[in-house]
Design a protein around this motif. Structure first.
Motif, PDB file in Angstrom:
ATOM      1  N   HIS A  14       0.840  -1.198   0.000  1.00  9.63           N
ATOM      2  CA  HIS A  14       0.000   0.000   0.000  1.00  9.63           C
ATOM      3  C   HIS A  14       0.870   1.240   0.000  1.00  9.63           C
ATOM      4  O   HIS A  14       1.814   1.340   0.785  1.00  9.63           O
ATOM      5  N   ASN A  15       0.533   2.184  -0.849  1.00 13.19           N
ATOM      6  CA  ASN A  15       1.267   3.445  -0.911  1.00 13.19           C
ATOM      7  C   ASN A  15       1.062   4.206   0.407  1.00 13.19           C
ATOM      8  O   ASN A  15      -0.061   4.567   0.742  1.00 13.19           O
ATOM      9  N   PRO A  16       2.167   4.447   1.144  1.00 12.55           N
ATOM     10  CA  PRO A  16       1.989   5.116   2.437  1.00 12.55           C
ATOM     11  C   PRO A  16       1.663   6.607   2.299  1.00 12.55           C
ATOM     12  O   PRO A  16       1.189   7.226   3.245  1.00 12.55           O
ATOM     13  N   PHE A  17       1.939   7.181   1.135  1.00 14.12           N
ATOM     14  CA  PHE A  17       1.737   8.624   0.955  1.00 14.12           C
ATOM     15  C   PHE A  17       0.952   8.944  -0.316  1.00 14.12           C
ATOM     16  O   PHE A  17       1.511   9.463  -1.273  1.00 14.12           O
ATOM     17  N   PRO A  18      -0.333   8.667  -0.338  1.00 12.38           N
ATOM     18  CA  PRO A  18      -1.097   9.031  -1.543  1.00 12.38           C
ATOM     19  C   PRO A  18      -1.227  10.537  -1.703  1.00 12.38           C
ATOM     20  O   PRO A  18      -1.494  11.026  -2.805  1.00 12.38           O
ATOM     21  N   GLY A  19      -1.038  11.296  -0.616  1.00 12.07           N
ATOM     22  CA  GLY A  19      -0.983  12.756  -0.737  1.00 12.07           C
ATOM     23  C   GLY A  19      -2.284  13.459  -0.408  1.00 12.07           C
ATOM     24  O   GLY A  19      -3.358  12.859  -0.342  1.00 12.07           O
ATOM     25  N   VAL A  20      -2.145  14.776  -0.229  1.00 12.54           N
ATOM     26  CA  VAL A  20      -3.272  15.599   0.242  1.00 12.54           C
ATOM     27  C   VAL A  20      -4.421  15.612  -0.757  1.00 12.54           C
ATOM     28  O   VAL A  20      -5.586  15.526  -0.388  1.00 12.54           O
ATOM     29  N   ARG A  29     -13.871  16.842   0.947  1.00 12.81           N
ATOM     30  CA  ARG A  29     -13.757  18.260   1.300  1.00 12.81           C
ATOM     31  C   ARG A  29     -12.288  18.701   1.259  1.00 12.81           C
ATOM     32  O   ARG A  29     -11.382  17.864   1.333  1.00 12.81           O
ATOM     33  N   GLU A  30     -12.089  20.012   1.155  1.00 13.57           N
ATOM     34  CA  GLU A  30     -10.720  20.550   1.125  1.00 13.57           C
ATOM     35  C   GLU A  30     -10.095  20.533   2.515  1.00 13.57           C
ATOM     36  O   GLU A  30     -10.802  20.612   3.513  1.00 13.57           O
ATOM     37  N   ILE A  31      -8.766  20.445   2.537  1.00 18.22           N
ATOM     38  CA  ILE A  31      -8.046  20.536   3.806  1.00 18.22           C
ATOM     39  C   ILE A  31      -7.228  21.833   3.741  1.00 18.22           C
ATOM     40  O   ILE A  31      -6.160  21.865   3.116  1.00 18.22           O
ATOM     41  N   PRO A  32      -7.737  22.948   4.318  1.00 12.49           N
ATOM     42  CA  PRO A  32      -7.068  24.236   4.124  1.00 12.49           C
ATOM     43  C   PRO A  32      -5.725  24.353   4.840  1.00 12.49           C
ATOM     44  O   PRO A  32      -4.861  25.122   4.414  1.00 12.49           O
ATOM     45  N   HIS A  33      -5.508  23.614   5.910  1.00 12.93           N
ATOM     46  CA  HIS A  33      -4.264  23.769   6.673  1.00 12.93           C
ATOM     47  C   HIS A  33      -3.398  22.531   6.507  1.00 12.93           C
ATOM     48  O   HIS A  33      -3.668  21.486   7.096  1.00 12.93           O
ATOM     49  N   GLN A  34      -2.340  22.662   5.719  1.00 14.71           N
ATOM     50  CA  GLN A  34      -1.486  21.503   5.461  1.00 14.71           C
ATOM     51  C   GLN A  34      -0.267  21.578   6.371  1.00 14.71           C
ATOM     52  O   GLN A  34       0.709  22.257   6.070  1.00 14.71           O
ATOM     53  N   SER A  62       3.854  22.122  -3.177  1.00 16.30           N
ATOM     54  CA  SER A  62       3.249  20.888  -2.639  1.00 16.30           C
ATOM     55  C   SER A  62       3.505  19.678  -3.527  1.00 16.30           C
ATOM     56  O   SER A  62       3.657  19.806  -4.742  1.00 16.30           O
ATOM     57  N   TYR A  63       3.520  18.524  -2.897  1.00 16.67           N
ATOM     58  CA  TYR A  63       3.561  17.280  -3.669  1.00 16.67           C
ATOM     59  C   TYR A  63       2.353  17.239  -4.604  1.00 16.67           C
ATOM     60  O   TYR A  63       1.275  17.736  -4.275  1.00 16.67           O
ATOM     61  N   GLY A  64       2.546  16.625  -5.759  1.00 15.39           N
ATOM     62  CA  GLY A  64       1.486  16.625  -6.767  1.00 15.39           C
ATOM     63  C   GLY A  64       0.355  15.646  -6.452  1.00 15.39           C
ATOM     64  O   GLY A  64       0.418  14.885  -5.489  1.00 15.39           O
ATOM     65  N   ASP A  65      -0.646  15.681  -7.298  1.00 19.37           N
ATOM     66  CA  ASP A  65      -1.771  14.757  -7.180  1.00 19.37           C
ATOM     67  C   ASP A  65      -1.314  13.401  -7.709  1.00 19.37           C
ATOM     68  O   ASP A  65      -1.084  13.238  -8.918  1.00 19.37           O
TER      69      ASP A  65
END
Ligand SMILES: Cc1ncc(COP(=O)(O)O)c(C=O)c1O
Length: 368
Positions: A14-20, A29-34, A62-65
């Motif tokens: 499993h990918n541990p970091f799929p990203g924001v 929903r959006e996560i405004p505070h990274q 930021s890391y990409g999608d």
């Protein structure tokens, strides 16, 4: 459906970091505070802004999608390829490596045409695969991957994967859709077909029904390097069944396509008129270049790409022309594989058509 290696068939990895971006979609929903990705979000980027402007700086923090949804959505809308049947990665090259990584284990056999796009063989060797190569089908006006020979070798050598570039590089040959489907039919059930369609956009029927089909047992590759002019930003996509892509996602470098590359790709895809005009111009230039060289007596191969392949009478002459042009500061391509030492490949850019640009080749043709 062909098999995957045992270590990829169970649950995970499993990918541990799929990203924001992926998390936001999962939550809806959006996560405004990274505050958790350890990125350099506070970097002022004065030097970068000075050189490239504020717009660029917005795309670098930021890391990409990891799922490149924006690109896939545009491709789905424009080309009618199902969204879930596409995987975006850092160019077709990355997708070749990724496919090999996802479907072969070291020591397993892969089959290709000797002298075709050499990155496949390079990556296959790097993955520890056993590479079996079959000769081209060569004749007057023809330098084509030999589909019979590819299928035969796949059976004889118990291959895990067969590579076919269609249209091909360096010849530019385009196999008919029904012949590609027949190749798939003839391959062993457990053998994958890696169908490299890097030049698909230059086909006359690029937007036809075949172009958007998801073919079982086949991984199709496309790129934004050519018709979209983004080679330096590294964006390509695979078309395959979602179950196949899910396994490829397990071994994919998840942030390989940068935020900037994705934004640029989306921008270019949002200008389809510009892409279509570019493709039309390339096709015209390709025909002008081919006609010009044919008028000089050259053996120009029919091409469905953005280049023309020319066969010279001998490999020695091709090597001499290639070297002399390079000495003059003009780089055309000559395949490294001795099987195609007599072939030269010229990209159909306006510069190639400038009077005198290819004088060395023209003189050799007149002599030959
Ligand atoms: C047949 C073929 N496949 C793949 C590629 C590489 O494409 P990308 O820039 O998307 O990695 C090329 C580029 O020349 C090519 O000719």
């Amino acid at each position: 459906m062909p098999r995957f290696p045992d270590h990829l068939t169970g649950d995970g990895p499993h990918n541990p970091f799929p990203g924001v971006r992926v998390l936001e979609r999962r939550l809806g929903r959006e996560i405004p505070h990274q505050l958790g990705s350890n990125e350099g979000l506070d970097m002022p980027h004065r030097a970068l802004r000075e050189r490239f402007g504020d717009a660029l700086a917005e795309h670098v923090y930021s890391y990409g999608d990891a799922e490149a949804l924006g690109i896939r959505q545009r491709l789905a809308e424009q080309k009618g390829i199902p969204l879930e049947a596409m995987l975006v990665d850092a160019g077709a090259d990355s997708l070749i490596a990724l496919t090999l990584r996802a479907v072969t284990s070291p020591g397993e056999t892969v089959v290709a045409t000797r002298g075709t796009y050499p990155t496949f063989a390079y990556f296959a060797r790097g993955e520890g695969a056993r590479l079996v190569e079959v000769p081209y089908n060569e004749g007057p006006g023809r330098l084509a991957p030999d589909l019979e020979a590819l299928a035969g070798a796949a059976h004889e050598e118990r291959a895990r994967l067969v590579y076919l570039a269609n249209p091909d590089n360096p010849g530019g040959h385009l196999h008919r859709d029904e012949d590609v489907l027949a190749l798939r039919e003839r391959l062993p059930d457990d053998c994958w077909l890696l169908l490299d369609e890097a030049y698909h956009d230059f086909r006359d029927d690029a937007d036809g029904e075949f172009g958007r089909r998801v073919l079982p047992g086949v991984v199709r590759l496309r790129t934004l390097s050519k018709a979209h002019g983004l080679a330096g930003l590294r964006v390509g996509y695979a078309i395959a069944e979602p179950e196949t892509l899910a396994v490829m996602m397990k071994v994919r470098i998840h942030y390989a396509v940068s935020t900037l590359s994705q934004a640029a790709a989306e921008t270019v895809l949002d200008a389809p008129g510009e892409v279509a005009a570019h493709v039309a111009a390339v096709r015209k230039r390709r025909e002008r270049l081919a006609t010009h060289l044919r008028e000089l007596g050259a053996d120009v191969l029919p091409s469905a790409t953005n280049f023309v392949g020319v066969r010279l009478p001998t490999a020695e002459l091709a090597a001499e022309v290639h070297k002399t042009l390079l000495d003059e500061g003009k780089l055309i391509a000559r395949p490294a594989d001795p099987a195609l030492g007599h072939v030269l490949r010229i990209t159909a850019v306006e510069d190639a058509l400038a009077p005198g640009r290819l004088a060395t080749l023209e003189q050799a043709l007149r002599r030959g």
